[in-house]
Design a protein around this motif. Structure first.
Motif, PDB file in Angstrom:
ATOM      1  N   MET A 184       0.726  -1.151  -0.106  1.00 49.79           N
ATOM      2  CA  MET A 184      -0.060  -0.023  -0.127  1.00 49.79           C
ATOM      3  C   MET A 184       0.818   1.187  -0.123  1.00 49.79           C
ATOM      4  SD  MET A 184      -3.007  -1.087   2.725  1.00 49.79           S
ATOM      5  CE  MET A 184      -3.906  -2.758   2.334  1.00 49.79           C
ATOM      6  N   LEU A 207      -2.550  -2.167  -5.488  1.00 50.03           N
ATOM      7  CA  LEU A 207      -3.268  -1.879  -3.942  1.00 50.03           C
ATOM      8  C   LEU A 207      -4.337  -3.079  -3.873  1.00 50.03           C
ATOM      9  CD1 LEU A 207      -3.796   0.259  -1.971  1.00 50.03           C
ATOM     10  CD2 LEU A 207      -5.394   1.241  -3.710  1.00 50.03           C
ATOM     11  N   SER A 226      -2.633  -6.013  -2.384  1.00 52.53           N
ATOM     12  CA  SER A 226      -2.314  -5.555  -0.891  1.00 52.53           C
ATOM     13  C   SER A 226      -3.653  -5.803  -0.138  1.00 52.53           C
ATOM     14  CB  SER A 226      -1.741  -4.251  -0.869  1.00 52.53           C
ATOM     15  OG  SER A 226      -0.652  -4.218  -1.859  1.00 52.53           O
ATOM     16  N   THR A 227      -4.826  -5.014  -0.569  1.00 52.32           N
ATOM     17  CA  THR A 227      -6.098  -5.162   0.257  1.00 52.32           C
ATOM     18  C   THR A 227      -6.415  -6.614   0.581  1.00 52.32           C
ATOM     19  OG1 THR A 227      -6.868  -3.169  -1.031  1.00 52.32           O
ATOM     20  CG2 THR A 227      -8.369  -4.626  -0.061  1.00 52.32           C
ATOM     21  N   SER A 265       1.194   6.596   3.485  1.00 57.85           N
ATOM     22  CA  SER A 265       1.058   6.609   2.142  1.00 57.85           C
ATOM     23  C   SER A 265       1.010   8.011   1.498  1.00 57.85           C
ATOM     24  CB  SER A 265      -0.314   5.530   1.799  1.00 57.85           C
ATOM     25  OG  SER A 265      -0.285   4.392   2.480  1.00 57.85           O
ATOM     26  N   THR A 321      -5.426   3.964   0.738  1.00 55.02           N
ATOM     27  CA  THR A 321      -4.924   3.131   1.896  1.00 55.02           C
ATOM     28  C   THR A 321      -6.043   2.910   2.748  1.00 55.02           C
ATOM     29  OG1 THR A 321      -2.441   3.665   1.474  1.00 55.02           O
ATOM     30  CG2 THR A 321      -3.103   2.717   3.828  1.00 55.02           C
ATOM     31  N   ALA A 337      -8.612   0.762   1.509  1.00 55.41           N
ATOM     32  CA  ALA A 337      -8.152  -0.529   1.219  1.00 55.41           C
ATOM     33  C   ALA A 337      -8.345  -1.236   2.794  1.00 55.41           C
ATOM     34  CB  ALA A 337      -6.651  -0.529   0.989  1.00 55.41           C
TER      35      ALA A 337
END
Length: 403
Positions: free
Chosen positions: A61, A76, A79-80, A229, A236, A239
């Motif tokens: 992120m 992203l 990552s989420t 971030s 972020t 997320a």
């Protein structure tokens, strides 16, 4: 209708019930004696995997912030998903099971029920009281087990209907999405507060705990990591909210599928009178339900696809539940005891049907549970700790004082 006598319901003699208890005790002893390096390696491996997943998600992120939009989006998203899965793994297979004392035998101070604090809104101490002690001792006993509807939903026909129950489909959706916060308030017992039955000093102590834990969770996910971030802080933050939502809905789904599908029965307080250890075992089998799936599904579910085995042996290592399940099911077949299991989607479909049907008065719907000849009605609300029958600590120190 709720069961008042598990022996009578299963058509078992007292001698047969005690024999079942002895055979289950033998299963417990066998697993306890065989715990060792492979089990310790398992939980250490799961913890290491979870931490790497969470770290990779957090780093992803942050480093995705200066990237081109075409690249940032997939990074992203990955990552989420990684963070959501890491939160699920930490809550289900690690936190829940560590706090049950499943790994206390290792004598590792970092993986111990007395020291573990999990990544969710409810303080560990309050969880161990409301879940380990109350729920596991009084599983599905009306008026005793706070987990029957979590004080939000009417989940048994014996619970008195009120017009407010018409909103159950909506309450259910909100509970699923906000599950960690619903659980955070669970041990507080809002119903007791509303009726003026809550000890003010205890309420204040618990509220301070919840506020501190909730504050730390919010700062971590919605302030600190978004701030790291930079200009992409909003991405972020979204997320992290998505990852928490993933964890909340999954935890809700797994827990409800273990306690409310067809075959998971409820009990009257009469069942608690002079209840033996063997009868307690039998109540756990009758009051819970398993679901079928791959090993990965079971790990991500905290091994609660083996909910029956978990309720029989909540403090045995979760990685041993598959082998325990084979023996427990054979024992149930031997004595013709119902052993409820099925696909996850089927179990949840039955749960949804229960939630929707019980939003209406009993006279407007039919009963899906087998008849027992006992017809009772319990008021909305839950007994205070001092009103609950004093119980023997069956399988370990589950009370608040022991935690």
């Amino acid at each position: 209708m709720a069961i008042a006598d598990v022996k009578e319901y299963c058509h078992l003699t007292p001698e047969e019930v005690e024999q079942i208890g002895a055979e289950l005790d033998a299963i417990r002893a066998e697993i306890e004696e065989s715990r060792g390096d492979q089990d310790a390696a398992y939980i250490n491996r799961v913890i290491t995997t979870q931490r790497w997943m969470a770290a990779a998600a957090r780093i992803g992120m942050i480093v995705s912030s200066p990237m081109d939009k075409k690249v940032r989006g997939p990074v992203l998203a990955a990552s989420t998903i990684s963070l959501g899965l890491a939160k699920i793994l930490e809550n289900m297979e690690i936190g829940h099971n560590v706090m049950h004392g499943q790994w206390d035998w290792m004598n590792d101070p970092e993986i111990h029920s007395s020291t573990w604090e999990w990544d969710t809104g409810q303080p560990a101490e309050q969880w161990k009281h409301s879940h380990n002690y109350i729920h596991h001792q009084f599983t599905n006993v009306l008026g005793y087990d706070n987990d029957i509807g979590y004080g939000v939903l009417r989940m048994a026909r014996e619970q008195k209907w009120h017009p407010v129950n018409l909103g159950q489909p909506l309450y259910n959706a909100l509970l699923a999405g906000l599950f960690q916060w619903g659980v955070a308030l669970h041990d507080l017992d809002l119903e007791a507060i509303r009726k003026g039955k809550k000890d003010p000093k205890e309420m204040k102590r618990q509220l301070k705990q919840i506020a501190k834990k909730g504050r730390n969770q919010i700062l971590k996910d919605y302030v600190l990591y978004p701030a790291l971030s930079g200009k992409q802080w909003k991405s972020t933050l979204k997320a992290n909210a998505t990852a928490n939502f993933m964890r909340n809905v999954w935890s809700y789904l797994i827990i409800f599928c273990g306690h409310f599908p067809d075959g998971a029965l409820h009990f009257t307080e009469d069942e608690l009178e002079d209840e033996t250890r063997a009868e307690w075992y039998l109540r756990q089998v009758l009051g819970t339900a398993n679901f079928e799936g791959s090993r990965l599904l079971h790990v991500m579910s905290g091994s609660l696809g083996y909910q029956i085995e978990h309720h029989l042996f909540p403090d045995l290592p979760s990685n041993r539940y598959p082998e325990i399940a084979v023996k427990v099911r054979a024992l149930c077949d031997k004595y013709d005891i119902p052993y409820t299991t099925g696909p996850l989607h089927q179990q949840y479909g039955q749960v949804l049907r229960v939630i929707h049907k019980l939003s209406l008065p009993n006279k407007m719907t039919s009963d899906d549970k087998p008849p027992t000849g006992v017809d009772i009605t319990v008021e909305h609300g839950r007994r205070k700790a001092e009103e609950r029958q004093q119980r023997r600590l069956e399988l370990g120190g589950w009370s608040r004082s022991a935690s």
